[in-house]
Design an enzyme around this catalytic site. Structure first.
Site, PDB file in Angstrom:
ATOM      1  N   LYS A  71      15.301 -34.807   5.398  1.00 12.34           N
ATOM      2  CA  LYS A  71      15.883 -35.586   6.501  1.00 12.34           C
ATOM      3  C   LYS A  71      14.862 -36.485   7.204  1.00 12.34           C
ATOM      4  CE  LYS A  71      19.709 -32.468   7.471  1.00 12.34           C
ATOM      5  NZ  LYS A  71      20.533 -31.799   8.471  1.00 12.34           N
ATOM      6  N   ALA A 135      16.592 -28.352  14.366  1.00 18.46           N
ATOM      7  CA  ALA A 135      17.958 -28.464  14.887  1.00 18.46           C
ATOM      8  C   ALA A 135      17.953 -28.517  16.422  1.00 18.46           C
ATOM      9  CB  ALA A 135      18.788 -27.275  14.402  1.00 18.46           C
ATOM     10  N   LEU A 158       5.821 -20.509  22.856  1.00 17.11           N
ATOM     11  CA  LEU A 158       5.859 -21.493  23.942  1.00 17.11           C
ATOM     12  C   LEU A 158       5.342 -22.863  23.481  1.00 17.11           C
ATOM     13  CD1 LEU A 158       6.426 -22.027  26.935  1.00 17.11           C
ATOM     14  CD2 LEU A 158       4.105 -21.272  27.444  1.00 17.11           C
TER      15      LEU A 158
HETATM   16  P1  ATR Z   1      15.922 -25.549  11.841  1.00 14.70           P
HETATM   17  O1  ATR Z   1      15.538 -26.784  11.090  1.00 14.70           O
HETATM   18  O2  ATR Z   1      17.201 -24.921  11.354  1.00 14.70           O
HETATM   19  O3  ATR Z   1      15.918 -25.745  13.297  1.00 14.70           O
HETATM   20  P2  ATR Z   1      13.320 -24.339  11.971  1.00 14.70           P
HETATM   21  O4  ATR Z   1      12.761 -25.694  12.247  1.00 14.70           O
HETATM   22  O5  ATR Z   1      12.634 -23.474  10.980  1.00 14.70           O
HETATM   23  O6  ATR Z   1      14.820 -24.457  11.464  1.00 14.70           O
HETATM   24  O7  ATR Z   1      13.446 -23.571  13.390  1.00 14.70           O
HETATM   25  C1  ATR Z   1      13.869 -22.263  13.504  1.00 14.70           C
HETATM   26  C2  ATR Z   1      13.965 -21.879  14.966  1.00 14.70           C
HETATM   27  O8  ATR Z   1      14.427 -20.508  15.024  1.00 14.70           O
HETATM   28  C3  ATR Z   1      12.650 -21.925  15.735  1.00 14.70           C
HETATM   29  O9  ATR Z   1      12.913 -22.215  17.080  1.00 14.70           O
HETATM   30  C4  ATR Z   1      12.146 -20.480  15.575  1.00 14.70           C
HETATM   31  O10 ATR Z   1      11.245 -20.052  16.590  1.00 14.70           O
HETATM   32  P3  ATR Z   1       9.639 -20.300  16.441  1.00 14.70           P
HETATM   33  O11 ATR Z   1       9.435 -21.738  16.765  1.00 14.70           O
HETATM   34  O12 ATR Z   1       9.046 -19.390  17.461  1.00 14.70           O
HETATM   35  O13 ATR Z   1       9.298 -19.945  15.034  1.00 14.70           O
HETATM   36  C5  ATR Z   1      13.441 -19.711  15.726  1.00 14.70           C
HETATM   37  N1  ATR Z   1      13.362 -18.387  15.117  1.00 14.70           N
HETATM   38  C6  ATR Z   1      13.396 -18.079  13.801  1.00 14.70           C
HETATM   39  N2  ATR Z   1      13.328 -16.736  13.618  1.00 14.70           N
HETATM   40  C7  ATR Z   1      13.247 -16.189  14.866  1.00 14.70           C
HETATM   41  C8  ATR Z   1      13.168 -14.854  15.371  1.00 14.70           C
HETATM   42  N3  ATR Z   1      13.163 -13.810  14.543  1.00 14.70           N
HETATM   43  N4  ATR Z   1      13.120 -14.684  16.709  1.00 14.70           N
HETATM   44  C9  ATR Z   1      13.147 -15.735  17.560  1.00 14.70           C
HETATM   45  N5  ATR Z   1      13.223 -17.020  17.141  1.00 14.70           N
HETATM   46  C10 ATR Z   1      13.270 -17.250  15.828  1.00 14.70           C
END
Ligand code: ATR
Length: 288
Positions: A71, A135, A158
């Site tokens: 994307k 997203a 954070l």
């Molecule tokens: P997408 O493109 O679908 O948004 P991504 O860019 O990989 O996928 O983002 C995943 C999001 O889910 C992030 O905000 C991630 O938090 P971190 O930035 O701290 O990694 C969050 N996420 C994924 N697994 C998680 C978990 N087990 N607990 C809390 N947040 C989680």
């Protein structure tokens, strides 16, 4: 529909594309609207997006959707990019124009249309946005652009929340996004919020999890919108409902991102009754 010399072609580029619901949506739209159009998925290997886009143009392909992981990569192969998509830095729809394709982000336009169709308002709202990945970042731009009063952006780490907030605030020219670590959710000012769930937590098959599981948090939520659509009712949605709020999944966002792409490609307005029929098709496909 008979494929003949007038058949137009649209498609999806990504990797993987094997589980996509987009062909079901677009081919049903073409059938219902009587268009001589076929939509197919194209599995594109890493390093071949530019070849894919240029080749598609050469083959007179009417339009393409773009999914993970291309994307952002695909932007370099386009002749123009819509303003909001450019701010977000991600496109999912390529619309054929004279010298190449113009990129749009109908994911986010689809979310907005889905929210409007449910009567959910962003303008003037206090919003809690969970996540800071690709997203959630796009949702943060949408909220800022559509006049949210304040968006508390909660993320496990954070740093990522801060980076997204800084970027969105600087591009949108106001301090709309406030970054927080998710663990600090109890510090949210005591009032009612629209909450948008933009993390991958709760996605099938990990459907027994939510990023925050404390009922105290959900008592502050009047409406919960989960970008996930499988399962149809996520743990986040259950918790919102159990605490008196209304909850929605991301299936209408999926529907409307496709409807808007289809409208751009064919220069038509898809009637709401047709969109509703497709929504029923999607519900049955997701339930399998
Ligand atoms: P997408 O493109 O679908 O948004 P991504 O860019 O990989 O996928 O983002 C995943 C999001 O889910 C992030 O905000 C991630 O938090 P971190 O930035 O701290 O990694 C969050 N996420 C994924 N697994 C998680 C978990 N087990 N607990 C809390 N947040 C989680």
């Amino acid at each position: 529909m008979e494929i003949n010399g007038h058949t137009r072609l649209c498609g999806l580029i990504g990797n993987p594309v094997e589980h996509t619901l987009s062909p079901a949506i677009h081919n049903t739209l073409a059938e219902k609207l009587g268009h001589n159009l076929v939509y197919v998925p194209f599995h594109v290997e890493k390093g071949y997006t530019d070849d894919a886009v240029k080749g598609a143009f050469g083959l007179n392909i009417l339009g393409l959707n773009v999914t993970v992981p291309y994307k952002s990569d695909v932007i370099g192969s386009l002749v123009a990019v819509d303003e909001l998509a450019e701010k977000i830095g991600a496109v999912n729809t390529l619309v054929r124009c004279e010298k190449g394709y113009k990129g749009y982000n109908t994911d986010i336009l689809g979310l907005y249309r889905a929210m409007c169709s449910e009567g959910i308002k962003i303008e003037g709202e206090q919003i809690v946005l969970l996540g800071a990945g690709g997203a959630a970042r796009a949702v943060a731009f949408l909220c800022a652009e559509k006049g949210a009063e304040k968006v508390y952006l909660l993320n496990r780490s954070l740093e990522k929340a801060q980076a997204v907030a800084e970027e969105v605030n600087s591009i949108c020219g106001r301090e709309c996004i406030s970054p927080m670590i998710t663990a600090d959710y109890e510090k949210l000012p005591d009032r009612k919020y629209l909450a948008i769930q933009g993390t991958s937590v709760g996605l099938h098959p990990d459907s027994d999890k939510a990023v925050i599981e404390d009922a105290g948090f959900y008592q502050k939520i009047h409406t919960g919108y989960d970008l996930i659509y499988k399962p149809a009712e996520t743990k986040f949605m259950k918790l919102v409902k159990e605490n008196g709020g209304c909850a929605y999944n991301g299936l209408k966002m999926l529907l409307y991102q496709a409807v808007i792409a289809y409208e751009y490609w064919n220069d038509v307005q898809v009637p709401e009754s047709v969109a509703e029929d497709i929504y029923e098709v999607l519900k049955s496909r997701v339930a399998v």
